[in-house]
Design an enzyme around this catalytic site. Structure first.
Site, PDB file in Angstrom:
ATOM      1  N   GLY A  23       0.833  -1.194   0.000  1.00 29.40           N
ATOM      2  CA  GLY A  23       0.000   0.000   0.000  1.00 29.40           C
ATOM      3  C   GLY A  23       0.865   1.240   0.000  1.00 29.40           C
ATOM      4  O   GLY A  23       1.986   1.228   0.491  1.00 29.40           O
ATOM      5  N   GLY A  71      -0.280   8.897   1.513  1.00 26.69           N
ATOM      6  CA  GLY A  71       0.344  10.200   1.683  1.00 26.69           C
ATOM      7  C   GLY A  71       1.416  10.188   2.756  1.00 26.69           C
ATOM      8  O   GLY A  71       2.371  10.954   2.720  1.00 26.69           O
ATOM      9  N   PHE A  72       1.289   9.295   3.690  1.00 28.83           N
ATOM     10  CA  PHE A  72       2.203   9.224   4.830  1.00 28.83           C
ATOM     11  C   PHE A  72       3.460   8.428   4.523  1.00 28.83           C
ATOM     12  O   PHE A  72       4.449   8.541   5.208  1.00 28.83           O
ATOM     13  CB  PHE A  72       1.472   8.545   5.982  1.00 28.83           C
ATOM     14  CG  PHE A  72       0.844   7.254   5.524  1.00 28.83           C
ATOM     15  CD1 PHE A  72       1.598   6.100   5.413  1.00 28.83           C
ATOM     16  CD2 PHE A  72      -0.498   7.210   5.138  1.00 28.83           C
ATOM     17  CE1 PHE A  72       1.034   4.931   4.936  1.00 28.83           C
ATOM     18  CE2 PHE A  72      -1.049   6.038   4.656  1.00 28.83           C
ATOM     19  CZ  PHE A  72      -0.281   4.902   4.553  1.00 28.83           C
ATOM     20  N   ASP A 119     -11.714   9.789   8.070  1.00 25.11           N
ATOM     21  CA  ASP A 119     -11.400   9.347   6.715  1.00 25.11           C
ATOM     22  C   ASP A 119     -12.025   7.976   6.461  1.00 25.11           C
ATOM     23  O   ASP A 119     -11.361   7.027   6.055  1.00 25.11           O
ATOM     24  CB  ASP A 119      -9.877   9.312   6.514  1.00 25.11           C
ATOM     25  CG  ASP A 119      -9.507   9.391   5.030  1.00 25.11           C
ATOM     26  OD1 ASP A 119     -10.396   9.704   4.206  1.00 25.11           O
ATOM     27  OD2 ASP A 119      -8.345   9.116   4.700  1.00 25.11           O
TER      28      ASP A 119
END
Ligand SMILES: *[C@@H]1O[C@H](CO)[C@@H](O)[C@H](O)[C@H]1NC(C)=O
Ligand SMILES: *[C@@H]1O[C@H](CO)[C@@H](O)[C@H](O)[C@H]1NC(C)=O
Ligand SMILES: *[C@@H]1O[C@H](CO)[C@@H](O)[C@H](O)[C@H]1NC(C)=O
Ligand SMILES: *[C@@H]1O[C@H](CO)[C@@H](O)[C@H](O)[C@H]1NC(C)=O
Ligand SMILES: *[C@@H]1O[C@H](CO)[C@@H](O)[C@H](O)[C@H]1NC(C)=O
Ligand SMILES: *[C@@H]1O[C@H](CO)[C@@H](O)[C@H](O)[C@H]1NC(C)=O
Ligand SMILES: *[C@@H]1O[C@H](CO)[C@@H](O)[C@H](O)[C@H]1NC(C)=O
Ligand SMILES: *[C@@H]1O[C@H](CO)[C@@H](O)[C@H](O)[C@H]1NC(C)=O
Ligand SMILES: *[C@@H]1O[C@H](CO)[C@@H](O)[C@H](O)[C@H]1NC(C)=O
Length: 870
Positions: free
Chosen positions: A524, A527-528, A642
């Protein structure tokens, strides 16, 4: 029939004496409490009888105070049929009140909490067959039983065919306590019956409490701060155990006529420990734990781990009690130190695990001071009607305590009513005839619950009072001397030790697990940073490893917050944080690996076979449950921020787990402040318009996003379809307009065509629409969503069953909430934040064909409270 009684009594007496089971020990505090209301009704009887020192009033006597009220005057009274093999031969089981229509008992009682005990002897009665009893019981606005089959229950629990159910409920000022019996509608033979009713007052604060501070109240397993059990809840006693000790009959309780069972049949650890007893200890009760809390005998015997330290450390002393799923349970543990070698609080420190989850650490109390600890635990399972609730005690290692040992004196387990004031579960499945045999033998063996003890109480009473048997009784106890002593109170200091629940990984371990962050292992990207699949524990445990970008905005503070927050959050439907790694440059989080990837994978990735409808529903229910847990966390509401299909992961058993709390915010605590102001984050297409407009984040923002998820699951269309015609770009808008125009079937995933029943589809759309309400305040809570989805699932299943078996299952929808959902504008902004917080799996294991069971939760059993407790 009458001639049967003496031999039967004798037989039970003999079996019981051989097994030496029913030792009634009359302690000093017997009758420490005097109930203001103490009513015993012998239903169906035209006389009153004095049994166990209590006057059982016949409800069929002329001008009885307790004649039931009925609309139709059609109830009858009867004696159990004499062909019945095991007639108990004691009041109140000899006679019954029966009816094919509703009847109600009215009790004029004082305000306050009460025990309500209902006694049943399912048997053939003239014109009423044993197997036909199906009825509901309501009292004080609570549903105690629904479509209850006394015969199925008795057969399943292997009881001696008669049993009682004990409830706790609170009666308000000037309230009349009505107990209403209603046969299940729809079946012409269904009838309601009852053999005996008890209404007994209890002390205000025996089980209910209103105080919350850090040391009192009920600790909800998995949540940081304690809750209260307020009087809006009703309880049903499941088990009450005199740990290490013997049966305590109602007459030997502290005045409330509770029954305490021996615990040996519930000890399930490989080692059952040893049973210390101290007959000379002076029990020192306190204001917090008054002398009526439990009989002395509960506190003067116990079970501990054993005499060998290595053994003490190698196992958990464990009790298991079978309970119905989809309720919260209230678990009270009683302790009292009385062993000569224990003197200091650190002498015996041990951990408590409930339902395999860490619950608390217990330090020993002062000598002879009874104390208890209260817990609550949610047992949710959409597949099974019943599960085993375990309570385990584990020693602390050498160094932290003098004796690596644990002790327990008493254990009480109650089911807590759902927010809709329901305590009723589902009937057990019919028991195969073979296992119905030899009831009496089972009684002698002592496996059964409270039911026997009422019988024994009467029996013992008879022995005492009528002296039928020449070997009987010196008045209080046949079984030899017991200590008796009570003195006054002392404060107890049991405290929690902080325990580090989160594991630390070295960077070397992480590198080994991921082959030095090999790209091959990436599952995966967000953004992090990247998420890797890795194996720890020498390759035994697959994990998901989230490596935060070194340039990540998620600074050290957030990293720490996430660890602290996540290590406190444990729930079946949340991805668990296993541990973390912190190095000069690296910040890494290690989670459970989810073998089946994200819900999104299973909706859109054509490599995966399409998920069947029921499975989708169950996944939604699981995810809703996980979010509800976040929202109802004790001190703070945790807002996910989220919620989307890529953040709902599936493990190998298809259990849905909510993941990625990277954006989560701890919500407001008090009512005065109902939102947190914050820069808008989240994912376009799922974003709550109210939040977007006002930057006011509440738990209802998650509810909105979840509404989008629901429509995605129904339609297998992404939240945003850029290439679609204008009106179809936003799924939320498009789906709502289709629902309103009655064209919803056109947007249902083509793979599901024909498999969703219309009732289920309506309910599902109604829930999804209500989640998408423009105003947060009009949206349901996640708790309501869990409830509603379960109901939708039940509608699906019952309609299918009906079609299959032509069984007349009657289901009706009581929820008429109107939906004036306004349209949603996600106006303007594009992709407000990262698009993938989740991680995907390798697909080799994916398959969506799985045998489904039809054991689906009743609508009544599936909801739980977001409010005070639980
Ligand atoms: C129980 O405690 C109460 C109040 O502390 C006291 O009045 C009563 O005598 C005690 N009862 C027994 C049986 O010890
Ligand atoms: C009381 O009930 C018994 C059977 O339960 C019956 O034989 C008897 O006639 C009844 N007595 C009265 C006064 O109704
Ligand atoms: C209870 O029963 C009484 C007598 O029938 C009736 O007047 C009252 O309204 C009932 N109360 C409730 C709460 O049902
Ligand atoms: C019971 O407790 C008393 C008081 O603490 C103590 O003196 C006595 O030795 C204990 N007896 C046993 C068998 O542990
Ligand atoms: C005791 O139970 C807990 C929770 O299930 C478990 O983590 C722990 O390993 C167990 N301890 C032993 C010694 O088996
Ligand atoms: C609970 O445990 C008992 C014995 O350990 C077992 O027989 C029973 O099937 C279990 N019940 C459930 C629902 O798992
Ligand atoms: C193990 O448990 C027993 C009994 O409960 C206790 O007496 C003993 O001291 C413990 N052993 C050690 C070495 O801590
Ligand atoms: C009542 O319970 C029985 C047995 O569990 C079940 O077959 C029946 O469908 C139930 N009826 C209703 C109306 O729920
Ligand atoms: C009981 O507890 C009280 C309060 O802690 C204490 O003052 C008293 O000495 C204790 N009594 C006995 C017999 O231990």
């Amino acid at each position: 029939m009458k001639s049967m009684k003496p031999p039967l009594l004798l037989f039970i007496f003999i079996s019981v004496s051989l097994e030496a089971l029913p030792v009634s020990v009359t302690g000093n505090n017997v009758g420490a409490y005097h109930p203001t209301d103490d009513i015993t009704v012998d239903c169906g009887s035209n006389t009153s009888s004095l049994v166990g020192g209590r006057n059982w009033i016949g409800d069929a006597a002329d001008r009885s105070d307790y004649s039931p009220i009925e609309k139709t005057h059609s109830s009858t009274t009867a004696e159990a049929s004499s062909s019945s093999p095991s007639i108990p031969g004691a009041v109140p089981y000899l006679t019954a009140r029966l009816s094919r229509s509703e009847f109600a008992y009215t009790f004029y009682v004082t305000a306050g909490p009460k025990f309500v005990r209902l006694h049943f002897f399912p048997s053939d009665y003239p014109n009423f067959r044993r197997v036909d009893s199906f009825f509901s019981v309501e009292a004080a606005g609570y549903t105690l039983l629904r479509n209850f089959s006394a015969s199925l229950f008795a057969d399943y629990t292997h009881s001696v065919r008669f049993f009682s159910k004990e409830f706790c409920l609170s009666v308000g000022e000037d309230q009349i306590l009505n107990i209403t019996f209603t046969p299940t509608p729809g079946t012409s033979d269904a009838y309601a019956f009852v053999n005996g009713i008890e209404v007994v007052s209890m002390p205000e604060s025996l089980y209910y409490n209103t105080v919350v501070d850090s040391t009192e109240g009920i600790k909800v397993v998995g949540l940081p701060s304690p809750r209260t059990l307020d009087t809006t809840k009703a309880l049903e006693a499941v088990r009450r155990l005199n740990v290490g000790g013997q049966f305590v009959v109602p007459a030997d309780d502290t005045g409330m006529y509770r029954t305490w069972e021996a615990d040996e049949d519930y000890v399930t650890s490989s080692d059952i420990g040893i049973l210390p007893v101290n007959t000379t200890i002076q029990l020192n009760y306190s204001e917090q734990v008054p002398n009526y809390t439990a009989p002395d005998v509960v506190y003067t015997v116990a079970r501990t781990m054993g005499t060998d330290k290595r053994i003490n450390l190698s196992y958990n002393l464990t009790w298991s009690v079978e309970v119905e799923t989809n309720f919260y349970y209230f678990v009270r543990l009683h302790f009292c130190e009385f062993q000569i070698e224990i003197n200091d609080p650190l002498d015996r420190v041990f951990r408590v695990f409930i339902d395999l989850q860490y619950a608390d650490v217990i330090k020993c109390s002062r000598k002879g001071v009874p104390v208890y600890r209260d817990f609550a635990v949610a047992l949710y399972d959409s597949q099974k009607k019943r599960t085993n609730l375990s309570v385990a005690l584990g020693a602390l290692p050498d160094g932290s305590t003098l004796y690596s040992d644990a002790i327990l004196n008493g254990l009480e387990i109650f089911k807590i009513s759902n927010p809709d004031r329901n305590l009723a579960g589902l009937n057990p499945d019919p028991t195969p005839p073979a296992s119905k045999a030899a009831k009496i033998a089972i009684v002698a063996g002592g496996t059964l619950g409270c039911t026997v003890f009422f019988f024994l109480a009467f029996f013992l009473h008879r022995r005492k009072n009528r002296a039928k048997d020449s070997t009987s009784s010196d008045g209080t106890s046949w079984w030899g001397p017991v200590s008796r002593s009570t003195t006054k109170s002392m404060k107890t200091q049991w405290s929690s030790l902080p325990l580090d629940l989160c594991r630390y990984f070295s960077l070397a371990e992480i590198r080994a697990a991921t082959n030095n962050f090999d790209k091959v292992f990436i599952i995966g990207v967000g953004g992090f940073g990247n998420v890797y699949k890795g194996y720890v524990d020498g390759g035994a445990t697959p994990v998901a490893i989230k490596r935060l970008n070194q340039g990540s905005q998620q600074g050290l503070h957030e990293f720490r917050t996430e660890i602290e927050m996540l290590s406190q959050l444990r729930h079946l439907h949340l991805v668990s944080l296993i541990g973390f790694c912190k190095d000069a440059r690296e910040m890494i989080l290690v989670y459970d690996y989810m073998a089946r990837g994200t819900l999104s994978d299973h909706l859109y990735n054509t490599d995966n076979p399409p998920l069947p409808w029921k499975q989708r529903l169950e996944i939604c229910i699981g995810a809703a449950w996980g979010l509800h847990y976040l929202h109802s966390s004790a001190k703070h509401t945790i807002i996910h921020r989220d919620v989307k299909t890529t953040n709902i992961l599936l493990n190998e058993k298809w259990v849905a787990k909510v993941s990625d709390f990277g954006l989560s915010k701890v919500g407001p605590t008090s009512e005065s402040k109902t939102h947190v102001s914050t820069a808008v984050k989240g994912t376009f297409g799922y974003l709550d318009p109210e939040y977007y407009r006002h930057q006011r984040l509440t738990d209802k923002s998650d509810v909105y996003s979840f509404g989008v998820v629901l429509f995605e699951v129904l339609c297998a269309r992404p939240a945003v379809s850029r290439m679609a015609p204008m009106e179809q770009i936003s799924l939320a808008e498009w789906a709502q307009s289709c629902c309103k125009s009655g064209a919803v079937e056109e947007i249902v995933d083509p793979h599901l065509k024909g498999s969703i029943t219309p009732e289920c589809l309506n309910k599902f759309c109604e829930i999804a629409m209500s989640c998408l309400q423009d105003k947060g305040a009009n949206r349901p809570s996640m708790n309501d969503v869990v409830w509603g989805l379960n109901f939708a699932l039940q509608l699906q299943v019952s309609t299918e069953l009906e079609a299959m078996d032509h069984v007349g299952v009657s289901v009706h929808d009581s929820d008429d909430s109107d939906h004036d959902a306004a349209s949603i504008r996600g106006s303007g902004s594009d992709e407000a934040s990262n698009t993938s917080g989740g991680w995907k799996s390798s697909r080799e294991t994916a398959t969506s064909t799985r045998a489904r069971s039809n054991d689906v939760c009743d609508e009544s059993t599936t909801s739980y409270d977001a409010g005070k407790l639980p």
